[in-house]
Design an enzyme around this catalytic site. Sequence first.
Site, PDB file in Angstrom:
ATOM      1  N   ASP A  72      -0.182  32.060   5.611  1.00 27.67           N
ATOM      2  CA  ASP A  72      -0.032  30.659   6.013  1.00 27.67           C
ATOM      3  C   ASP A  72       0.322  29.777   4.815  1.00 27.67           C
ATOM      4  O   ASP A  72       1.069  28.807   4.944  1.00 27.67           O
ATOM      5  CB  ASP A  72      -1.323  30.151   6.659  1.00 27.67           C
ATOM      6  CG  ASP A  72      -1.486  30.656   8.089  1.00 27.67           C
ATOM      7  OD1 ASP A  72      -0.513  31.211   8.640  1.00 27.67           O
ATOM      8  OD2 ASP A  72      -2.580  30.496   8.651  1.00 27.67           O
ATOM      9  N   GLY A  73      -0.220  30.113   3.646  1.00 27.09           N
ATOM     10  CA  GLY A  73       0.098  29.338   2.449  1.00 27.09           C
ATOM     11  C   GLY A  73       1.573  29.385   2.111  1.00 27.09           C
ATOM     12  O   GLY A  73       2.148  28.399   1.641  1.00 27.09           O
ATOM     13  N   ASN A 144      -0.727  20.585   6.676  1.00 31.24           N
ATOM     14  CA  ASN A 144      -2.132  20.710   7.077  1.00 31.24           C
ATOM     15  C   ASN A 144      -2.929  19.434   6.839  1.00 31.24           C
ATOM     16  O   ASN A 144      -3.459  18.847   7.768  1.00 31.24           O
ATOM     17  CB  ASN A 144      -2.798  21.857   6.311  1.00 31.24           C
ATOM     18  CG  ASN A 144      -2.715  23.184   7.025  1.00 31.24           C
ATOM     19  OD1 ASN A 144      -2.251  23.258   8.151  1.00 31.24           O
ATOM     20  ND2 ASN A 144      -3.151  24.240   6.361  1.00 31.24           N
ATOM     21  N   ASP A 174     -18.167  13.367  -1.071  1.00 33.48           N
ATOM     22  CA  ASP A 174     -17.337  14.244  -1.887  1.00 33.48           C
ATOM     23  C   ASP A 174     -15.857  14.041  -1.603  1.00 33.48           C
ATOM     24  O   ASP A 174     -15.019  14.720  -2.200  1.00 33.48           O
ATOM     25  CB  ASP A 174     -17.706  15.710  -1.640  1.00 33.48           C
ATOM     26  CG  ASP A 174     -18.987  16.107  -2.359  1.00 33.48           C
ATOM     27  OD1 ASP A 174     -19.641  15.224  -2.933  1.00 33.48           O
ATOM     28  OD2 ASP A 174     -19.328  17.308  -2.357  1.00 33.48           O
ATOM     29  N   SER A 190     -13.622  23.844   8.276  1.00 32.20           N
ATOM     30  CA  SER A 190     -14.750  24.282   7.451  1.00 32.20           C
ATOM     31  C   SER A 190     -15.655  23.121   7.072  1.00 32.20           C
ATOM     32  O   SER A 190     -16.827  23.323   6.751  1.00 32.20           O
ATOM     33  CB  SER A 190     -14.238  24.983   6.192  1.00 32.20           C
ATOM     34  OG  SER A 190     -13.551  24.081   5.342  1.00 32.20           O
TER      35      SER A 190
END
Length: 297
Positions: A72-73, A144, A174, A190
């Site tokens: 995918d990268g 993305n 963060d 995630s």
Amino acid sequence: MAEFTSIGAIGRPGHNGAVETLQRLISFLEGKGRKIVFDDVTAGMMQLPKARAVPVEELASHCDLVIVVGGDGSLLHVAKHVFDTPVIGVNRGRLGFLTDVLPDELEQRIGEFLDGNFVSEDRFLLDAEVVREGSSQAVGRALNDIVLHPGKAAQMISFELFIDGQFVYSQESDGLIVATPTGSTAYALSAGGPIMHPRLDALVLVPMYPHSLSSRPLVVDGGSEIRLVVGAKEELEPQLSCDGQVRYTARAGDEIFVRKNSTFLKLIHPLDYTSYQACRSKLGWGSRLANSNRTDD
């Protein structure tokens, strides 16, 4: 139905089995009488000094289909340069949400695509712009997500969020993930964000470990303008990443704008592809019950 006669081939160095799969792809396409254009990195990796090769930024203008061999990268890397040119992903990576053709079925699937047997879908991209002291700078594009984060320091950063010019909140966390539906199954997932169907015209904003239990992911219209203002007293220099690549180091007072790009990535899938099947395969969702009499997918 468009006929694919000139085909771009891209393989990312370092992917296990990519060279072998590219060799099979080249042999198959040549046997079908198709012209092949490589990006210069792939031509060098394959040791093809006489091949027709161009920079990846120019590849789309020389072909009517692009085939990416990698993970995918790899496809994320290519997506920024192949506007409106159909793309096929052959998976030599791990998950493969975007690269859904398996190496073992390469000839079968590519043959089906060349015969016009496929489904296509458009995935939109995001642009990031930074305004500092009245001067603006385009810093990156993403399929993305675009992420504001503290960089290497494991410390919270402070910023304000505006959507379409309206103040939403100030936050210490963060950072913040601004993700497309495509990116909702990546970093945003995630971090606790929702899975969005790829056809949705929407963005999801996912706070990263916010210093408030009431901060939750927020889904907004895909045409929204997102503006982040780095806190005036922020001592860290937060970083801005586009699809995982750091594009900018921000300073206190910087304004970061995220907007939908006007172009699309055109993905080609097998006729039996559905986004739900991809989730079942990649995320381990349960399969159909053995005693089910239902015939719908």
